[in-house]
Structure formats: structure tokens, C-alpha cells
Design a protein around this motif. Structure first.
Motif, PDB file in Angstrom:
ATOM      1  N   SER A   1       0.641  -0.838   0.215  1.00 50.90           N
ATOM      2  CA  SER A   1      -0.586   0.116   0.098  1.00 50.90           C
ATOM      3  C   SER A   1       0.899   0.989   0.382  1.00 50.90           C
ATOM      4  N   GLN A   2       0.544   2.359  -1.051  1.00 49.25           N
ATOM      5  CA  GLN A   2       1.421   3.185  -1.396  1.00 49.25           C
ATOM      6  C   GLN A   2       1.114   4.227  -0.324  1.00 49.25           C
ATOM      7  N   HIS A   3      -0.224   4.234   0.317  1.00 54.44           N
ATOM      8  CA  HIS A   3      -0.476   4.868   1.800  1.00 54.44           C
ATOM      9  C   HIS A   3      -0.025   4.659   3.157  1.00 54.44           C
ATOM     10  N   LYS A   4       0.412   3.286   3.180  1.00 55.80           N
ATOM     11  CA  LYS A   4       1.063   2.461   4.154  1.00 55.80           C
ATOM     12  C   LYS A   4       2.836   3.006   3.913  1.00 55.80           C
ATOM     13  N   ASN A   5       3.282   2.873   3.294  1.00 54.71           N
ATOM     14  CA  ASN A   5       4.992   3.315   2.256  1.00 54.71           C
ATOM     15  C   ASN A   5       4.875   4.504   3.642  1.00 54.71           C
ATOM     16  N   LYS A   6       3.780   6.064   2.955  1.00 54.01           N
ATOM     17  CA  LYS A   6       3.891   7.006   3.349  1.00 54.01           C
ATOM     18  C   LYS A   6       4.203   6.969   4.765  1.00 54.01           C
ATOM     19  N   ALA A   7       3.307   6.639   5.609  1.00 50.22           N
ATOM     20  CA  ALA A   7       3.225   6.820   6.519  1.00 50.22           C
ATOM     21  C   ALA A   7       3.756   6.492   7.366  1.00 50.22           C
ATOM     22  N   LYS A   8       5.049   5.140   7.302  1.00 51.15           N
ATOM     23  CA  LYS A   8       6.343   5.561   7.480  1.00 51.15           C
ATOM     24  C   LYS A   8       7.844   5.789   7.603  1.00 51.15           C
ATOM     25  N   ALA A   9       7.536   6.139   6.151  1.00 53.89           N
ATOM     26  CA  ALA A   9       8.383   7.115   5.245  1.00 53.89           C
ATOM     27  C   ALA A   9       8.011   7.961   6.691  1.00 53.89           C
ATOM     28  N   LEU A  10       6.787   8.627   6.657  1.00 51.95           N
ATOM     29  CA  LEU A  10       6.992  10.343   7.377  1.00 51.95           C
ATOM     30  C   LEU A  10       7.471   9.975   8.568  1.00 51.95           C
ATOM     31  N   LYS A  11       7.246   8.880   9.265  1.00 48.24           N
ATOM     32  CA  LYS A  11       7.525   8.690  10.293  1.00 48.24           C
ATOM     33  C   LYS A  11       9.409   8.549  11.446  1.00 48.24           C
ATOM     34  N   ILE A  12       9.522   8.134   9.804  1.00 45.71           N
ATOM     35  CA  ILE A  12      11.219   7.537  10.200  1.00 45.71           C
ATOM     36  C   ILE A  12      12.288   9.194   9.595  1.00 45.71           C
ATOM     37  N   LEU A  13      11.581   9.648   8.747  1.00 44.74           N
ATOM     38  CA  LEU A  13      11.698  11.367   8.226  1.00 44.74           C
ATOM     39  C   LEU A  13      12.046  12.349   9.307  1.00 44.74           C
ATOM     40  N   ARG A  14      10.644  12.490  10.121  1.00 38.99           N
ATOM     41  CA  ARG A  14      10.369  12.977  11.456  1.00 38.99           C
ATOM     42  C   ARG A  14      11.267  12.560  12.120  1.00 38.99           C
ATOM     43  N   SER A  15      11.921  11.435  13.121  1.00 38.71           N
ATOM     44  CA  SER A  15      12.464  11.411  13.704  1.00 38.71           C
ATOM     45  C   SER A  15      14.161  12.240  13.103  1.00 38.71           C
ATOM     46  N   ARG A  16      14.327  11.548  11.711  1.00 39.32           N
ATOM     47  CA  ARG A  16      15.170  12.361  11.365  1.00 39.32           C
ATOM     48  C   ARG A  16      15.889  13.519  11.478  1.00 39.32           C
ATOM     49  N   VAL A  17      14.506  14.092  11.185  1.00 35.23           N
ATOM     50  CA  VAL A  17      14.377  15.398  10.832  1.00 35.23           C
ATOM     51  C   VAL A  17      14.727  16.229  12.454  1.00 35.23           C
ATOM     52  N   TYR A  18      14.132  15.566  13.269  1.00 38.42           N
ATOM     53  CA  TYR A  18      14.237  15.914  14.875  1.00 38.42           C
ATOM     54  C   TYR A  18      15.860  16.102  15.388  1.00 38.42           C
ATOM     55  N   GLU A  19      16.351  14.522  14.931  1.00 37.53           N
ATOM     56  CA  GLU A  19      17.562  14.054  15.420  1.00 37.53           C
ATOM     57  C   GLU A  19      19.020  15.152  14.588  1.00 37.53           C
TER      58      GLU A  19
END
Length: 359
Positions: free
Chosen positions: A260-278
């Protein structure tokens, strides 16, 4: 302000918050006061223990100066004095630790990223072992371990793997695992019995929530494409794979594990948010570090932090010069606490030295 005066000030603040919460406040004011109260609660308990021990010591010293004491009473008083004299420095140390500035990310869950480094297939096999080691450790702690993505080699190795680890104080426990992990062993394909050295990189990021980092749509470039490449277990004919670029920082996250593109996007945003925060936390820490004199070691992820020597059955952490001959327990069973607790203690000692807290 003296050490004792500082403790009294904390006790006074705790009492004020207790009265404030009992007064019937609501909304944001209640939330803010509750958070402050919770942060102070543990340290107040330790401070009260410390004060009680000091008072008990004073009373016992008075008793020891008494006259006409029989030998049994004298012996009992001396034993009580020895107990208190051992207890007080320990409580004092606990109070000082509690007074140290806290890393706001310590209480957060974490994103774990493991990548194979130099060493080809052997490095990929080692990366898979490390990833499984952290999964075992999470199970021992009662944390939830959610695999977000795995890029496998098809023969048991991982080029890279990412997981979300949810629980209390996950980041506080795992943050010192970031860095280069090196393995020394004889690969199964090595006919001459020669020991090979390969490596994998571990990154542990605090899992950021929307309140921590707001990802604006205008700052994101989102591309979709067909899943393909190594592993290929979810390859399909739809544009389910997602690549998100954070334009201000240039950080890119690509995910294709889900159909699912939607699931991949949700997971990618979770990882991206943490990388930007770090990345933001790292920048602030670098700025603080520039003002510290005599700093030893940067904690940079490029540093080699631990070596796993399989022929000798030993695991060595180079930052604290700790070697354990417990390869099976550490790697296969995830029993990492001996390393993790020693690293936390070392970090606390360094911070105490920098803070120069004195009585």
C-alpha cells in the motif's frame, strides 16, 4: 547557592505545585503543573531520604556521645553509624544525578536503523544479527518492536533495516548504541580459516511526534514509483513505493516494503520526522559542544564503538574499555544491559564532572 539550599528550593517548588494542583486549576495550566510535578516527584523522594539520613546520623552521633552505655548498646550504635556513613554518600550521589540537566528526548520511543558497512555479504549478515539482537533486547524490556523496512540480500543478510521501538525511556537506554559496530570472525565461505573484519552502522533516533517536528507540505517533495530492487518480496505493478525529500535539510526517506502506497508514506513520514528532529538536536549539541573546553570524543556516529570478536567469544566497548566474554548472551539473547548501564553511568560521571556540583 549551596547544595543544601538548592535542595530546599526544589522541595519548596514541589510543595507549591502540590497546592496548585489541589486548588482546582484546569486546562493547559493543569497540564503544565502536572508535568512539572511529575518531573520533581522522584527527586523529592530522594532528597527526603537524604535529609532523613542526615538527621538520623546527627541523632546517632548524639547517642554515641552518651555515658554509661553498655557494650551491646555501644556496638549497636557503632553499627548504625557505619551504615549511615555508607548510605549518605550514595544518596548524595543519587541527588546530584537527579539534578543534572535532562535530555528531553530520553523518555521517547526510538527509531532504530542498522546498515551493513564494509565487508560485503559478511557485513550484511552481521547487520542482520545486530538488528535481531536489538529485537531480543526490546522483548526483554517489554517494548514493542515494529519492523518498518528491511532490504535483505536473499541469503540471510540485511543491507539495511529499520524498526520503531515503543516503550518508556527507550531512547535513554539505546542512544549510546549509535555508531560503527565491528565484527571479527571466520566466514562460513572462508576455506583457509582466516578471520575477516567487517562492520555495520547503527543509528538510534528519538521518535519524534508532531508536537516535536511539524513537517510542512511545502517543505516535502513526494515521489511515487513501482517497487523494485534487492529483496523484491513486495514488487508489484502499482506505484506503491514512496520517496520523500525534506527540502530544507535534504534528508531523503524511501520505502517500498508495503504493497500500500498509503502505508509506505505513513512509515516514511515517521522515519523522516525522527531524522529531522535528530538533525536539529545534533546541531544544537554541536553548538553547545563548541563552548565546552577539553571535550573528549564527539560521539559522532563515524566512531567505532564496539567490536564483536567471535573466535575469542568477547564483546568490547571501546568508549568505556569494557570487555565481556559473553558473546552468546549479548548477540543471540540480546542481553545488553551490562554495557548499557555502564555507558549510562559513564555519561552521568562525565556530566557531574562538567557541572562541578559541590557540597
Amino acid at each position: 547557592m549551596s547544595f543544601i539550599d538548592n535542595l530546599d528550593k526544589i522541595l519548596q517548588k514541589h510543595q507549591e505545585l502540590t497546592e496548585k494542583l489541589a486548588s482546582g486549576i484546569t486546562g493547559d495550566e493543569f497540564i503544565k503543573a502536572s508535568k512539572e510535578y511529575a518531573e520533581l516527584d522522584n527527586i523529592v523522594f530522594t532528597i527526603n531520604q537524604y535529609h532523613k539520613a542526615l538527621a538520623d546520623l546527627k541523632d546517632t552521633q548524639e547517642l554515641a556521645r552518651g555515658t554509661n552505655l553498655d557494650s551491646a548498646t555501644q556496638s549497636m550504635i557503632e553499627e548504625e553509624l557505619r551504615t549511615l556513613e555508607e548510605l549518605i554518600p550514595n544518596l548524595e550521589h543519587q541527588v546530584k544525578i537527579a539534578l543534572l540537566p535532562k535530555d528531553e528526548a530520553d523518555s521517547k520511543s526510538a527509531i532504530l536503523e542498522v546498515r551493513a558497512g564494509s565487508g560485503g555479504e559478511e557485513a550484511a549478515l552481521f547487520a542482520a544479527q545486530l538488528f535481531n539482537m536489538y529485537q531480543k533486547y526490546a522483548e526483554l524490556k517489554g517494548w514493542k518492536f515494529e519492523i518498518l523496512s528491511i532490504s535483505d540480500t536473499g541469503i540471510g543478510g540485511y543491507k539495511e533495516a529499520t524498526a520503531a521501538i515503543n516503550g518508556n525511556n527507550v531512547f535513554a537506554k539505546l542512544k549510546f548504541e549509535s555508531g560503527v559496530h565491528r565484527v571479527q570472525r571466520i566466514p562460513e565461505t572462508e576455506s583457509s580459516g582466516r578471520i575477516h573484519t567487517s562492520a555495520a552502522t547503527v543509528a538510534v533516533l528519538p521518535e519524534a511526534e508532531e508536537i516535536d517536528i511539524k513537517l510542512e507540505d511545502k517543505d516535502l517533495k513526494i515521489d511515487t514509483y513501482r517497487a523494485s530492487g534487492a529483496g523484491g518480496q513486495h514488487v508489484n505493478t502499482t506505484d506503491s513505493a514512496v520517496r520523500i525529500t525534506h527540502l530544507p535539510t535534504g534528508i531523503v526517506v524511501a520505502l517500498q516494503d508495503e504493497k500500500s502506497q498509503h502505508k509506505n508514506k505513513a512509515k516514511a513520514l515517521k522515519i523522516l520526522r525522527s531524522r529531522v528532529y535528530e538533525a536539529e538536536r545534533h546541531q544544537k549539541e554541536m553548538e553547545r559542544s563548541l563552548s565546552r573546553k577539553g571535550q573528549v570524543g564527539s560521539g559522532d556516529r563515524s566512531e567505532r564503538i564496539r567490536t564483536y570478536n567471535f573466535p575469542q567469544g568477547r564483546v568490547s566497548d571501546h568508549r568505556i574499555n569494557l570487555t565481556l566474554y559473553k558473546m552468546e548472551e549479548v548477540v543471540r539473547e540480546g542481553k545488553l544491559d551490562e554495557f548499557i548501564e555502564a555507558l549510562i553511568a559513564d555519561d552521568e560521571a562525565r556530566k557531574l564532572a562538567e557541572a562541578s556540583i559541590v557540597l
